[in-house]
Design a protein around this motif. Structure first.
Motif, PDB file in Angstrom:
ATOM      1  N   PRO A  88      -2.722  -3.768  -4.275  1.00 60.91           N
ATOM      2  CA  PRO A  88      -2.005  -3.469  -3.143  1.00 60.91           C
ATOM      3  C   PRO A  88      -2.473  -4.324  -1.979  1.00 60.91           C
ATOM      4  O   PRO A  88      -3.565  -4.745  -2.043  1.00 60.91           O
ATOM      5  N   GLN A 117       0.852  -1.146   0.102  1.00 57.85           N
ATOM      6  CA  GLN A 117      -0.017  -0.323  -0.142  1.00 57.85           C
ATOM      7  C   GLN A 117       0.899   1.158   0.045  1.00 57.85           C
ATOM      8  O   GLN A 117       0.218   2.266  -0.487  1.00 57.85           O
ATOM      9  N   GLU A 152      -1.988  -4.621   2.476  1.00 61.88           N
ATOM     10  CA  GLU A 152      -1.493  -3.712   3.611  1.00 61.88           C
ATOM     11  C   GLU A 152      -0.290  -4.437   4.181  1.00 61.88           C
ATOM     12  O   GLU A 152       0.248  -5.462   4.102  1.00 61.88           O
TER      13      GLU A 152
END
Length: 358
Positions: free
Chosen positions: A102, A80, A104
């Motif tokens: 993306p 991210q 986390e």
């Protein structure tokens, strides 16, 4: 002026300028600039790759790598906060027609291996084709450990994917890891890259060159990358003037990154001591993290704005962004140490912060 905005603000030293002036030149688009060729050869040998390509910026070397590994409708797994996803203008999607996937981050800056595995799409026309895993080391100054990097490379191989490192500050990671066991930073850098298909290495951050980045990979990959560099406008002519600075940086400025790391820690310790006692900053300034040469602090917004204005008036430059934590608003301030920040600059900055009053 003391400029903590980034390690991109460094000025070339007298020795680096002399190397630039003395560089033999040719036309790099014709591949006959001897200084560019030597930089590419030296870097590839240094880091254990077959070949390398010199380009104007890390944004471009990352984009070239993404476009070389992926075609239209392919997908790259990214973090991210990776530069390739968040901070490079969306180039992979806009110019490469590559879909970013993306993920986390974990608190240590890594992407969980099980999350990477789960993000890989099945072979189904409903989905983009997953082709690439991208790492960034360092990320926000955090070092991704060697064992983790090896695991990512192994996972990519298992899944039949390519893997790329945005190693803009790879040498900072290598120096930090080498300091833990008194090993050779160059050997650590080679180990961090082992098993990866490509690497982007910035010369104009902590290494101190005025401009330029390298893309490293196999001979076939770099041949394809050269075509993409031309397409993207990155083919430069007598580029040896710039390459000489990069070559000097690789030959002289890797070991000294340890000084930047030490200065960041000294700055963090000093700010923490001030924040514990300062009448305006007590309970208002918090150290978020300090890793390698990057320090983040959260400062309550009602204090941050006058403090940043005051520091600017005193010739201290910083970058900051708004940040909301537990329904309180902060300025997250980034302090980056580099070769133009000396220990005297750290002390004078702390003295200025200590004197801050409304």
């Amino acid at each position: 002026m003391t400029d903590f905005r980034s390690d991109t603000v460094t000025q070339p030293t007298a020795a680096m300028k002399a190397a630039m002036l003395a560089a033999p030149l040719g036309d790099d688009v014709f591949q006959d600039d001897p200084t560019v060729n030597e930089l590419q050869r030296y870097a590839a040998e240094l880091l254990g790759f077959e070949a390398a390509l010199f380009a104007p910026s890390g944004t471009q070397t990352n984009l070239i790598a993404l476009m070389a590994h992926c075609q239209r409708g392919d997908e790259a797994i990214v973090g991210q906060q990776w530069h390739t996803y968040r901070w490079e203008g969306g180039g992979m999607a806009v110019l490469g027609s590559i879909q970013p996937q993306p993920i986390e981050h974990q608190p240590d800056g890594t992407l969980a291996l099980e999350h990477i595995r789960a993000a890989v799409k099945p072979d189904d026309p409903h989905f983009a084709r997953t082709k690439l895993i991208v790492m960034e080391n360092t990320t926000g100054g955090k070092v991704l450990p060697l064992a983790y990097m090896n695991s990512v490379a192994a996972l990519a191989k298992e899944l039949g994917l390519k893997c790329h490192i945005d190693g803009a500050r790879l040498m900072n990671a290598a120096v930090a890891l080498a300091s833990e066991d008194n090993s050779d930073p160059i050997q650590k850098a080679r180990q961090l890259c082992a098993g990866f298909d490509s690497l982007s290495l910035c010369l104009s951050k902590g290494l101190g060159a005025p401009v330029g980045s390298l893309l490293l990979g196999s001979h076939a990959f770099i041949q394809q990358a050269r075509r993409l560099r031309k397409m993207l406008g990155g083919g430069m002519r007598q580029a040896g003037v710039l390459a000489a600075a990069g070559l000097y940086a690789l030959q002289n400025n890797i070991q000294r990154l340890a000084e930047d790391h030490q200065h960041a820690r000294q700055l963090a310790d000093g700010l923490q001591h001030i924040a514990a006692e300062h009448p305006l900053l007590k309970g208002k300034l918090e150290l978020v993290s300090v890793h390698t040469n990057i320090l983040f602090t959260d400062i309550a917004v009602e204090v941050a704005e006058p403090l940043l204005a005051y520091l600017s008036e005193q010739g201290i430059k910083l970058t900051s962004s708004n940040y909301n934590k537990a329904d309180h608003y902060y300025k997250r301030v980034r302090w980056v140490t580099h070769l133009d920040i000396k220990v005297t600059d750290i002390q004078s900055t702390l003295d200025v912060v200590q004197k801050f009053r409304l």
